[in-house]
Design a protein around this motif. Sequence first.
Motif, PDB file in Angstrom:
ATOM      1  N   ALA A 261      65.684  60.937  27.323  1.00 32.01           N
ATOM      2  CA  ALA A 261      66.649  61.058  28.414  1.00 32.01           C
ATOM      3  C   ALA A 261      67.263  62.442  28.534  1.00 32.01           C
ATOM      4  CB  ALA A 261      67.757  60.018  28.256  1.00 32.01           C
ATOM      5  N   GLU A 262      67.338  63.202  27.450  1.00 38.00           N
ATOM      6  CA  GLU A 262      67.941  64.530  27.504  1.00 38.00           C
ATOM      7  C   GLU A 262      66.945  65.610  27.933  1.00 38.00           C
ATOM      8  OE1 GLU A 262      71.192  64.878  27.211  1.00 38.00           O
ATOM      9  OE2 GLU A 262      71.217  62.704  26.944  1.00 38.00           O
ATOM     10  N   GLY A 263      65.668  65.265  27.983  1.00 32.81           N
ATOM     11  CA  GLY A 263      64.660  66.236  28.409  1.00 32.81           C
ATOM     12  C   GLY A 263      64.906  66.695  29.832  1.00 32.81           C
ATOM     13  N   ASN A 264      65.055  68.013  30.031  1.00 33.38           N
ATOM     14  CA  ASN A 264      65.438  68.516  31.354  1.00 33.38           C
ATOM     15  C   ASN A 264      64.462  69.552  31.899  1.00 33.38           C
ATOM     16  OD1 ASN A 264      66.087  70.781  29.786  1.00 33.38           O
ATOM     17  ND2 ASN A 264      68.253  70.208  29.676  1.00 33.38           N
ATOM     18  N   LYS A 265      63.229  69.520  31.403  1.00 27.50           N
ATOM     19  CA  LYS A 265      62.201  70.404  31.945  1.00 27.50           C
ATOM     20  C   LYS A 265      61.205  69.579  32.761  1.00 27.50           C
ATOM     21  CE  LYS A 265      62.391  74.083  28.494  1.00 27.50           C
ATOM     22  NZ  LYS A 265      61.607  74.908  27.526  1.00 27.50           N
ATOM     23  N   GLY A 266      60.886  70.086  33.939  1.00 25.25           N
ATOM     24  CA  GLY A 266      59.906  69.423  34.781  1.00 25.25           C
ATOM     25  C   GLY A 266      60.345  68.089  35.325  1.00 25.25           C
ATOM     26  N   ASN A 267      61.657  67.920  35.553  1.00 30.26           N
ATOM     27  CA  ASN A 267      62.121  66.611  36.030  1.00 30.26           C
ATOM     28  C   ASN A 267      62.881  66.664  37.348  1.00 30.26           C
ATOM     29  OD1 ASN A 267      64.548  67.753  34.807  1.00 30.26           O
ATOM     30  ND2 ASN A 267      65.405  65.696  34.878  1.00 30.26           N
ATOM     31  N   LYS A 268      62.999  67.855  37.952  1.00 22.56           N
ATOM     32  CA  LYS A 268      63.708  67.982  39.232  1.00 22.56           C
ATOM     33  C   LYS A 268      62.964  68.984  40.105  1.00 22.56           C
ATOM     34  CE  LYS A 268      67.165  69.526  36.789  1.00 22.56           C
ATOM     35  NZ  LYS A 268      66.729  69.207  35.411  1.00 22.56           N
ATOM     36  N   ALA A 269      62.662  68.610  41.348  1.00 17.24           N
ATOM     37  CA  ALA A 269      61.949  69.530  42.246  1.00 17.24           C
ATOM     38  C   ALA A 269      62.371  69.275  43.682  1.00 17.24           C
ATOM     39  CB  ALA A 269      60.440  69.374  42.101  1.00 17.24           C
ATOM     40  N   VAL A 270      62.324  70.329  44.489  1.00 15.82           N
ATOM     41  CA  VAL A 270      62.711  70.225  45.899  1.00 15.82           C
ATOM     42  C   VAL A 270      61.593  70.753  46.785  1.00 15.82           C
ATOM     43  CG1 VAL A 270      65.174  70.406  45.405  1.00 15.82           C
ATOM     44  CG2 VAL A 270      63.849  72.481  45.869  1.00 15.82           C
ATOM     45  N   THR A 271      61.607  70.306  48.029  1.00 11.51           N
ATOM     46  CA  THR A 271      60.664  70.783  49.034  1.00 11.51           C
ATOM     47  C   THR A 271      61.426  71.231  50.268  1.00 11.51           C
ATOM     48  OG1 THR A 271      58.719  70.217  50.380  1.00 11.51           O
ATOM     49  CG2 THR A 271      60.341  68.481  50.051  1.00 11.51           C
ATOM     50  N   LYS A 272      60.886  72.232  50.940  1.00 10.01           N
ATOM     51  CA  LYS A 272      61.436  72.698  52.215  1.00 10.01           C
ATOM     52  C   LYS A 272      60.402  72.600  53.329  1.00 10.01           C
ATOM     53  CE  LYS A 272      65.481  73.943  50.548  1.00 10.01           C
ATOM     54  NZ  LYS A 272      66.718  73.209  50.939  1.00 10.01           N
ATOM     55  N   ASP A 273      59.232  72.034  53.012  1.00 14.33           N
ATOM     56  CA  ASP A 273      58.161  71.958  54.007  1.00 14.33           C
ATOM     57  C   ASP A 273      57.616  70.540  54.154  1.00 14.33           C
ATOM     58  OD1 ASP A 273      56.747  71.639  51.666  1.00 14.33           O
ATOM     59  OD2 ASP A 273      55.578  73.478  51.855  1.00 14.33           O
ATOM     60  N   GLY A 274      58.507  69.559  54.052  1.00 14.68           N
ATOM     61  CA  GLY A 274      58.101  68.178  54.279  1.00 14.68           C
ATOM     62  C   GLY A 274      57.263  67.575  53.177  1.00 14.68           C
ATOM     63  N   GLY A 275      57.360  68.124  51.977  1.00 12.63           N
ATOM     64  CA  GLY A 275      56.672  67.533  50.837  1.00 12.63           C
ATOM     65  C   GLY A 275      55.323  68.111  50.512  1.00 12.63           C
ATOM     66  N   LYS A 276      54.875  69.077  51.306  1.00 15.46           N
ATOM     67  CA  LYS A 276      53.565  69.686  51.028  1.00 15.46           C
ATOM     68  C   LYS A 276      53.592  70.463  49.723  1.00 15.46           C
ATOM     69  CE  LYS A 276      52.250  70.168  55.932  1.00 15.46           C
ATOM     70  NZ  LYS A 276      53.498  69.609  56.494  1.00 15.46           N
ATOM     71  N   THR A 277      54.689  71.190  49.486  1.00 17.93           N
ATOM     72  CA  THR A 277      54.834  71.943  48.246  1.00 17.93           C
ATOM     73  C   THR A 277      56.211  71.662  47.649  1.00 17.93           C
ATOM     74  OG1 THR A 277      55.714  73.915  49.371  1.00 17.93           O
ATOM     75  CG2 THR A 277      53.319  73.788  49.056  1.00 17.93           C
ATOM     76  N   TRP A 278      56.289  71.751  46.310  1.00 15.85           N
ATOM     77  CA  TRP A 278      57.513  71.451  45.590  1.00 15.85           C
ATOM     78  C   TRP A 278      57.811  72.551  44.586  1.00 15.85           C
ATOM     79  CZ3 TRP A 278      60.356  67.043  46.744  1.00 15.85           C
ATOM     80  CH2 TRP A 278      59.724  66.125  47.593  1.00 15.85           C
ATOM     81  N   LYS A 279      59.107  72.824  44.394  1.00 17.61           N
ATOM     82  CA  LYS A 279      59.552  73.855  43.459  1.00 17.61           C
ATOM     83  C   LYS A 279      60.521  73.243  42.459  1.00 17.61           C
ATOM     84  CE  LYS A 279      62.280  78.124  43.286  1.00 17.61           C
ATOM     85  NZ  LYS A 279      63.106  79.076  44.093  1.00 17.61           N
ATOM     86  N   LEU A 280      60.256  73.469  41.174  1.00 18.25           N
ATOM     87  CA  LEU A 280      61.178  72.995  40.150  1.00 18.25           C
ATOM     88  C   LEU A 280      62.526  73.688  40.277  1.00 18.25           C
ATOM     89  CD1 LEU A 280      58.838  72.877  37.017  1.00 18.25           C
ATOM     90  CD2 LEU A 280      59.733  70.915  38.287  1.00 18.25           C
ATOM     91  N   VAL A 281      63.609  72.942  40.046  1.00 26.13           N
ATOM     92  CA  VAL A 281      64.959  73.501  40.091  1.00 26.13           C
ATOM     93  C   VAL A 281      65.697  73.132  38.808  1.00 26.13           C
ATOM     94  CG1 VAL A 281      65.180  73.562  42.606  1.00 26.13           C
ATOM     95  CG2 VAL A 281      65.770  71.468  41.369  1.00 26.13           C
TER      96      VAL A 281
END
Length: 355
Positions: A261-281
Amino acid sequence: MRKISFLLILLAFACKESSKENTAGNLENNKSEYFSSVETNVILEDDSLSVRAIEVIGQNLAFAGNNGMYGLYNSTQKTWKTNIQKFDTIVPEYRAIASTSNDFFMLSVASPALLFKTGDSGKMELVYKEEDEKAFYDAMVFWNDKEGVAMGDPTDECISIIITRNGGKSWSKLECENLPQAAEGEAAFAASNSNIVVKGDKTWLLTGGMKSRILFSPDKGNSWSVFETPLIQGKSTTGGYSLDFYDEQTGIIIGGDYTNAEGNKGNKAVTKDGGKTWKLVAEGKAPGYKSSVRYVPNSEGNEILATGFTGIHYSKDGGNSWEKLSDEGFYTLRFVNDTLAYAAGKGRIAKLIFR
């Protein structure tokens, strides 16, 4: 338990749209610039209950959970109507629910998959049953009063997708030849009834496990394509657990590994192009695993709430940074307006007021 009155449910749904229009004037809708705290008011407490699916109906709330239990909360009277829906000797666990202007639906996990709809008799009526031993449905939503979709784990070579075009009276499962092929170990998580988002005719489905991807349909399920995500994957417990879109372009996925549960790498991502591409945040930063994520209404896509059994986290910059608002954990969360939400989890359902 007291039986839910069909008239009460119908009345709640009839008020749905007018209630939405009036939420801006709600006395509890007093949003300041940003949230700094949350007030938690428990409205249902039962140690035997586990709830991962809630649906806001105007100002009211419907839920379905384990032990076959489902119910409706009247926020004006602050009262519950609850019932138990069995199938023969089976006591189902419900983790997916949805509503139209006229009806309420709930869908069970495991086999047999059972989908119930409010009926004219005043009782819930079975409208879909799937007995494949691999059946396990995760989320459900409607595009409109006639057309709806639910998704589940693969029983064949593709993610399971069932669709209704007649208001939920009957459902049909899409053939794998019309869907992207599932990767080995790709499935989905029935963690919060938030693997599916619809905006207009567009639909996004989130998978997880050994492979975590987005299935996208531009035309209400008639055609599908698949987009990759950068989320942690490779184990049955990893990947995306929850998905939300603020509009047709701006979206977020969250998850991780509930066994870490504390692992915080590779678990949050956003898109600005309708889901075609995603960026980790917020890579390598809190929060870790979360089971439910929602954009705050009227926030221009900047404010986001994420919840899980480790507490509630809040971002005011589109997911780039987060702060913890509460240690109180919930599996799932749904907004009524931009300061009021309902949340549910193990043993309780609560009203949350953000300030």
